[in-house]
Motif scaffolding. Structure first.
Motif, PDB file in Angstrom:
ATOM      1  N   LEU A   1     -57.198 -53.003  28.989  1.00  0.00           N
ATOM      2  CA  LEU A   1     -56.236 -51.899  28.869  1.00  0.00           C
ATOM      3  C   LEU A   1     -55.004 -52.154  29.736  1.00  0.00           C
TER       4      LEU A   1
ATOM      5  N   ARG B   1     -51.082 -52.445  28.411  1.00  0.00           N
ATOM      6  CA  ARG B   1     -49.982 -51.665  29.000  1.00  0.00           C
ATOM      7  C   ARG B   1     -48.938 -52.574  29.643  1.00  0.00           C
TER       8      ARG B   1
ATOM      9  N   ARG C   1     -54.324 -51.552  20.898  1.00  0.00           N
ATOM     10  CA  ARG C   1     -53.903 -50.576  21.895  1.00  0.00           C
ATOM     11  C   ARG C   1     -54.544 -49.220  21.627  1.00  0.00           C
TER      12      ARG C   1
ATOM     13  N   ASP D   1     -57.081 -47.321  24.150  1.00  0.00           N
ATOM     14  CA  ASP D   1     -56.687 -45.988  24.629  1.00  0.00           C
ATOM     15  C   ASP D   1     -57.756 -44.948  24.312  1.00  0.00           C
TER      16      ASP D   1
ATOM     17  N   ASN E   1     -62.517 -44.026  27.122  1.00  0.00           N
ATOM     18  CA  ASN E   1     -62.260 -43.345  28.387  1.00  0.00           C
ATOM     19  C   ASN E   1     -62.732 -44.225  29.540  1.00  0.00           C
TER      20      ASN E   1
END
Length: 803
Positions: free
Chosen positions: A718, A722, A794, A798, A801
């Motif tokens: 992740l 980003r 992505r 996302d 969790n």
């Protein structure tokens, strides 16, 4: 004449009976041969057995009876007409002795003749070979030439020498049983039956001798001269002469210097002495070795030349590899070892045990050609070899990706000049305590790796080795990779290429390296210290109650057994109380009595190591952890949604951690994950939906504990997504990833992401994986360009969790 001869033989037998009885008693008291392959005889229960031996040595026949008595097998009798119908027998493959030297008097001819005239329709032949010592050897010493074990059968003096000085290395090998009737195809002709049976048996004995003793070794100076005279080295000398303008004699001297630096000088005398030292070493420091899966490599050794590919967790691996192979009855391999271990005295001993030293830096084209010429000679002569495909030791405890160097070189040689089938044998080494633990912790904190020196080596032995209990070592031989089958599975014509393209070689080498690393992980040995370390490494508390720790251990065992990585993995212990007792014996943990319950903490010396031991078995827990994390994160998850997310992420996890399930096996593995998690009460799974069992289960420590094994790497993924998104107009360049990461605001993720070199490598691997899969593209300026597939990745990350 035959009747007179039989009468004379019987009278001589009666007269010599007391001496032979005394001889049998002598051998039974002083010699206890090691029996190899006795498990193969499980298929002959209830059948008539005929043992076949190579030579006429009475001592070997006595050892055969002694071994059969020890193993509970029927005692064989000498071939006679009167005992053919009722007892197991033995025959001699060798030619008949004395003056009756014709084929009709051979044991096999008489055996076939008896079968033609008796009610017995078939016999099961069991080849039996006795080796009076191990490893062939040629030395300058006359004493060694007389008494060392060669390929030719030993004489009386050599057997006496073996009895006095080498009786611990007398081995008796049972071969694979086969039907005599099937071997000859039902033909009753005596001459044909004898010739074909003899041919089959001689081929078997030759292969067994090659696997046990290794090829016949020529003198080291002759070997070095052959390397210098090889066409590849000569052409390299000519090329270097043009570039450096040095004389040919000077460059040949340099090539000879390289060869002397590289080439092993295997000596059975040193190996035998080292064997005694190693027995003491493993008992004194490591409390013994446990070996699994040896039948796989013993079977492969009879028909293939072996290349051993072990994982590399400790510098002890270089000693452990040849010793473990020596213990299972095979010739110890020539092992490629870093020249950093070529220390005074120590390096010479290792060289005499079969080590050949390779440089990791300062490699010139001439050095590379000399190395390749040496490797070519070893493979052409049938030597088994071994090297660490990872390159260096794993400081993190994770299995590293395979380096191309020696793998690529081996493939090139095989395709161009080696015609004997080649098999790569992966090995897993599991240490209850690794000697390198302290240095690994310091190096991961930033200290540079210290160079190995003889004083530091002696200091380590004197000050540390003999004051601690390092537990046991576990060696698991994985499923061999048969190179011919491997090549044909990827390209049916690959095995026929003598001059393959560089692109083809690179692709095959990459695939072979991935397959080898995966097979190593398939052969993982899950030890007690690994399970306890998983619990402490994944828990913020430094102290756990005995009840909580036992519950977590039981949970890990359920996941590992419920979703097994393969049928070759080993779980050392599954009962939590036994696991805790073992770790306490190893002084990994300590117990403290509390007001109402007992508490357990890691020993101070082991406080920095749980992450390393956890990483040894992390690949066994990642898939169920991923399923648990996805189900916990996605709202109203259907089974299809959960599986789609797992399938999208899995290829990157597989590459990074060498996970063992193929794309075809993934669906069934995900189903097993759901079943196991449902069984332990964390998920509710049916054909349509996979969801968290309850709110209590979602927030329980058990659920968080399972999720922790995959949340770290998914967090890095992740973070990478980003990172790419944070740079507009495709301004991030793949060559400057580290600087972009260091400049990125860590608060965007919630905490500091990078903790060491392994995290940076994971991010780089993920980016390269997305480029290969088309989720990212490289522009002309080597900048990363997002594609439509990147947006899907992505959105997937996302949706998970990750705390």
């Amino acid at each position: 004449m035959p009747n007179n001869r039989a009468l004379v033989q019987r009278i001589v037998g009666w007269l010599l009976w007391p001496a032979r009885a005394l001889q049998r008693q002598f051998w039974s008291l002083f010699v206890n041969p090691e029996c190899v392959g006795s498990e193969l005889l499980g298929s002959v229960a209830g059948k008539r057995v005929c043992y076949v031996m190579q030579g006429r040595s009475r001592a070997e026949r006595i050892l055969l009876k002694q071994a059969c008595r020890k193993l509970g097998f029927p005692l064989p009798e000498r071939l006679r007409r009167e005992n053919l119908g009722g007892k197991d027998i033995y025959v001699i493959l060798g030619r008949p002795s004395f003056r009756w030297r014709n084929d009709e008097n051979s044991d096999l001819s008489r055996l076939r003749h008896y079968l033609e005239t008796s009610p017995i329709t078939d016999l099961t032949l069991v080849p039996v070979a006795v080796y009076w010592g191990r490893a062939p050897h040629n030395e300058k010493s006359i004493w060694r030439l007389v008494f060392m074990r060669h390929w030719r059968p030993p004489n009386y003096i050599q057997r006496l020498h073996a009895l006095l000085f080498n009786r611990q290395h007398i081995t008796l090998h049972y071969g694979l049983p086969f039907s005599l009737q099937k071997a000859i195809g039902g033909r009753m002709d005596t001459v044909y039956a004898r010739q074909k049976t003899e041919r089959l048996l001689r081929v078997h004995f030759h292969r067994q001798r090659l696997a046990t003793l290794g090829p016949d070794v020529s003198h080291r100076r002759t070997l070095i001269q052959q390397i210098i005279d090889s066409s590849s080295v000569q052409s390299a000398v000519q090329e270097a002469r043009k570039e450096s303008r040095k004389s040919a004699s000077r460059l040949k001297a340099t090539a000879r210097k390289y060869a002397l630096e590289i080439v092993a000088h295997k000596s059975y005398v040193v190996i035998r002495i080292a064997d005694h030292a190693m027995r003491w070493f493993w008992k004194k420091i490591y409390r013994g070795i446990n070996i699994y899966g040896s039948e796989r490599v013993v079977s492969a050794a009879k028909y293939h030349e072996l290349v051993y590919l072990p994982c590399h967790r400790s510098y002890i691996d270089s000693i452990l590899l040849p010793y473990a192979i020596f213990l299972i009855g095979l010739d110890s391999p020539h092992i490629a070892t870093g020249n950093n271990l070529n220390l005074p005295v120590v390096g010479q001993i290792m060289r005499r045990c079969g080590a050949w030293f390779v440089r990791r830096s300062g490699i010139t084209p001439l050095y590379l050609k000399v190395s390749k010429a040496y490797l070519r000679l070893m493979l052409q002569r049938g030597f088994s070899i071994g090297f660490f495909a990872e390159g260096g030791r794993s400081r993190t405890g994770l299995l590293l990706s395979a380096k191309k160097g020696l793998l690529l070189m081996t493939l090139e040689i095989y395709l161009s000049s080696v015609r004997k089938p080649l098999a790569f044998v992966p090995l897993y080494f599991g240490y209850e305590k690794v000697m390198d633990g302290k240095s690994y912790s310091k190096e991961l904190k930033g200290r540079k790796k210290q160079k190995e020196t003889l004083p530091r080596f002696i200091k380590a032995i004197k000050g540390n080795f003999f004051k601690r209990n390092y537990g046991q070592v576990h060696v698991n031989f994985g499923e061999p990779i048969y190179l011919k089958d491997f090549l044909e599975s990827r390209n049916p014509s690959a095995g026929s290429h003598t001059n393959p393209s560089d692109e083809m070689l690179n692709d095959v080498t990459r695939d072979l390296g991935e397959e080898a690393m995966t097979n190593i992980n398939r052969s993982v040995v899950v030890l007690e210290v690994n399970l306890v370390s998983c619990c402490f490494a994944s828990s913020p508390e430094k102290e756990l109650s005995e009840e909580d720790l036992s519950e977590k251990i039981a949970l890990l065992v359920s996941l590992i057994k419920g979703v097994p990585v393969s049928n070759t993995y080993v779980l050392a212990e599954s009962r939590p109380e036994k696991i805790l007792d073992r770790c306490r014996d190893l002084k990994v943990i300590s117990f403290h009595a509390g007001p109402s319950k007992n508490y357990i903490t890691l020993e101070e010396k082991e406080a920095g190591s749980p992450e390393w031991y956890k990483n040894n078995i992390l690949h066994t827990l990642l898939l169920p952890s991923l399923v648990c994390l996805v189900c916990h994160s996605v709202e109203h998850p259907s089974r299809k949604t959960v599986f789609d997310i797992c399938r999208l992420v899995y290829p990157y996890l597989k590459t990074e951690y060498h996970l063992t399930w193929t794309s075809d096996e993934l669906e069934a593995a995900l189903d097993r994950c759901c079943e196991v998690l449902d069984k332990i009460g964390i998920l509710e799974a049916n054909e349509e939906v996979v969801r968290v069992a309850s709110k209590e289960a979602a927030s329980s420590q058990k659920t968080q504990f399972i999720q922790s094994f995959s949340s770290r790497v998914l967090g890095l993924y992740l973070f990478t997504v980003r990172l790419v998104e944070s740079h507009e107009n495709n301004s991030i360049r793949i060559g400057n990833i580290r600087s972009y990461i260091e400049l990125m605001d860590k608060k965007a993720f919630g905490h500091k992401v990078l903790t060491g070199h392994s995290d940076l490598q994971t991010i780089k691997n993920f980016i390269h994986g997305m480029v290969e899969d088309g989720l990212l593209e490289l522009s002309d300026t080597r900048s990363l360009v997002k594609t439509h597939g990147f947006e899907r990745m992505r959105a997937c990350l996302d949706a998970i969790n990750i705390d």
